[in-house]
Scaffold this motif. Structure first.
Motif, PDB file in Angstrom:
ATOM      1  N   ALA A  35      30.656  19.145 -36.050  1.00 45.55           N
ATOM      2  CA  ALA A  35      30.293  18.994 -37.456  1.00 45.55           C
ATOM      3  C   ALA A  35      28.827  19.398 -37.669  1.00 45.55           C
ATOM      4  CB  ALA A  35      30.528  17.565 -37.912  1.00 45.55           C
ATOM      5  N   LYS A  36      27.983  19.158 -36.678  1.00 49.67           N
ATOM      6  CA  LYS A  36      26.578  19.542 -36.776  1.00 49.67           C
ATOM      7  C   LYS A  36      26.441  21.062 -36.884  1.00 49.67           C
ATOM      8  CE  LYS A  36      22.158  18.954 -34.463  1.00 49.67           C
ATOM      9  NZ  LYS A  36      21.453  18.420 -33.304  1.00 49.67           N
ATOM     10  N   ASP A  37      27.273  21.793 -36.158  1.00 49.30           N
ATOM     11  CA  ASP A  37      27.249  23.257 -36.234  1.00 49.30           C
ATOM     12  C   ASP A  37      27.589  23.727 -37.645  1.00 49.30           C
ATOM     13  OD1 ASP A  37      26.678  23.541 -33.481  1.00 49.30           O
ATOM     14  OD2 ASP A  37      28.826  23.441 -32.996  1.00 49.30           O
ATOM     15  N   LEU A  38      28.495  23.033 -38.290  1.00 48.09           N
ATOM     16  CA  LEU A  38      28.913  23.439 -39.633  1.00 48.09           C
ATOM     17  C   LEU A  38      27.813  23.226 -40.659  1.00 48.09           C
ATOM     18  CD1 LEU A  38      32.580  22.107 -39.729  1.00 48.09           C
ATOM     19  CD2 LEU A  38      31.775  24.416 -39.229  1.00 48.09           C
ATOM     20  N   ARG A  39      26.990  22.219 -40.458  1.00 47.93           N
ATOM     21  CA  ARG A  39      25.901  21.946 -41.403  1.00 47.93           C
ATOM     22  C   ARG A  39      24.880  23.070 -41.423  1.00 47.93           C
ATOM     23  NH1 ARG A  39      25.295  16.986 -38.704  1.00 47.93           N
ATOM     24  NH2 ARG A  39      27.084  15.733 -39.272  1.00 47.93           N
ATOM     25  N   HIS A  40      24.754  23.788 -40.326  1.00 53.96           N
ATOM     26  CA  HIS A  40      23.755  24.845 -40.210  1.00 53.96           C
ATOM     27  C   HIS A  40      24.390  26.235 -40.296  1.00 53.96           C
ATOM     28  CE1 HIS A  40      20.833  21.811 -39.250  1.00 53.96           C
ATOM     29  NE2 HIS A  40      21.637  21.340 -38.313  1.00 53.96           N
ATOM     30  N   ALA A  41      25.622  26.282 -40.727  1.00 56.59           N
ATOM     31  CA  ALA A  41      26.316  27.566 -40.806  1.00 56.59           C
ATOM     32  C   ALA A  41      25.778  28.386 -41.976  1.00 56.59           C
ATOM     33  CB  ALA A  41      27.817  27.334 -40.981  1.00 56.59           C
ATOM     34  N   PRO A  42      25.759  29.704 -41.835  1.00 53.72           N
ATOM     35  CA  PRO A  42      25.297  30.543 -42.946  1.00 53.72           C
ATOM     36  C   PRO A  42      26.282  30.471 -44.112  1.00 53.72           C
ATOM     37  CG  PRO A  42      26.176  31.897 -41.184  1.00 53.72           C
ATOM     38  CD  PRO A  42      26.155  30.482 -40.676  1.00 53.72           C
ATOM     39  N   GLU A  43      25.772  30.753 -45.304  1.00 50.55           N
ATOM     40  CA  GLU A  43      26.622  30.764 -46.487  1.00 50.55           C
ATOM     41  C   GLU A  43      27.636  31.902 -46.368  1.00 50.55           C
ATOM     42  OE1 GLU A  43      26.693  28.713 -49.207  1.00 50.55           O
ATOM     43  OE2 GLU A  43      25.348  27.467 -48.038  1.00 50.55           O
ATOM     44  N   PRO A  44      28.848  31.673 -46.845  1.00 51.02           N
ATOM     45  CA  PRO A  44      29.834  32.753 -46.787  1.00 51.02           C
ATOM     46  C   PRO A  44      29.412  33.917 -47.681  1.00 51.02           C
ATOM     47  CG  PRO A  44      30.712  30.858 -47.979  1.00 51.02           C
ATOM     48  CD  PRO A  44      29.392  30.459 -47.429  1.00 51.02           C
TER      49      PRO A  44
END
Length: 107
Positions: A35-44
């Protein structure tokens, strides 16, 4: 250290959402994401808008309509005053030659 067992998430009423969540969980497990990786994911990346396809065209004026929303005034005039049929104005329709296409719009 007092640890509680992991609680299972509440059931989802929508089967499509449930299937989507299963897919997301499988992909996260496959790629080792948290879930931490998803918080820092680039915007689509936004997809470019799809151009409206022209469904109706006036043969003499070239006015067009994609068939969505209210009928434009030119279409109403062509149907009511100029004697065209919907089939004659539809793009890609090989309408048979009729007198309507040759009518004087002033008549």
């Amino acid at each position: 250290m007092n640890r509680r067992p992991a609680e299972s998430p509440p059931p989802i009423d929508n089967p499509q959402k449930e299937a989507a969540l299963r897919t997301v969980r499988k992909l996260m497990a496959f790629w080792g994401l948290t879930a931490k990786d998803l918080r820092h994911a680039p915007e689509p990346v936004a997809r470019p808008p799809v151009p409206d396809s022209v469904r109706y065209r006036h043969p003499t004026t070239g006015d067009t309509w994609n068939g969505e929303g209210a009928q434009p005034d030119w279409l109403k005039r062509a149907l009511l005053n100029e004697g065209y049929t919907v089939a004659e104005l539809r793009v890609g329709n090989a309408a048979p030659e009729s007198g309507a296409a040759n009518k004087d719009p002033a008549v």
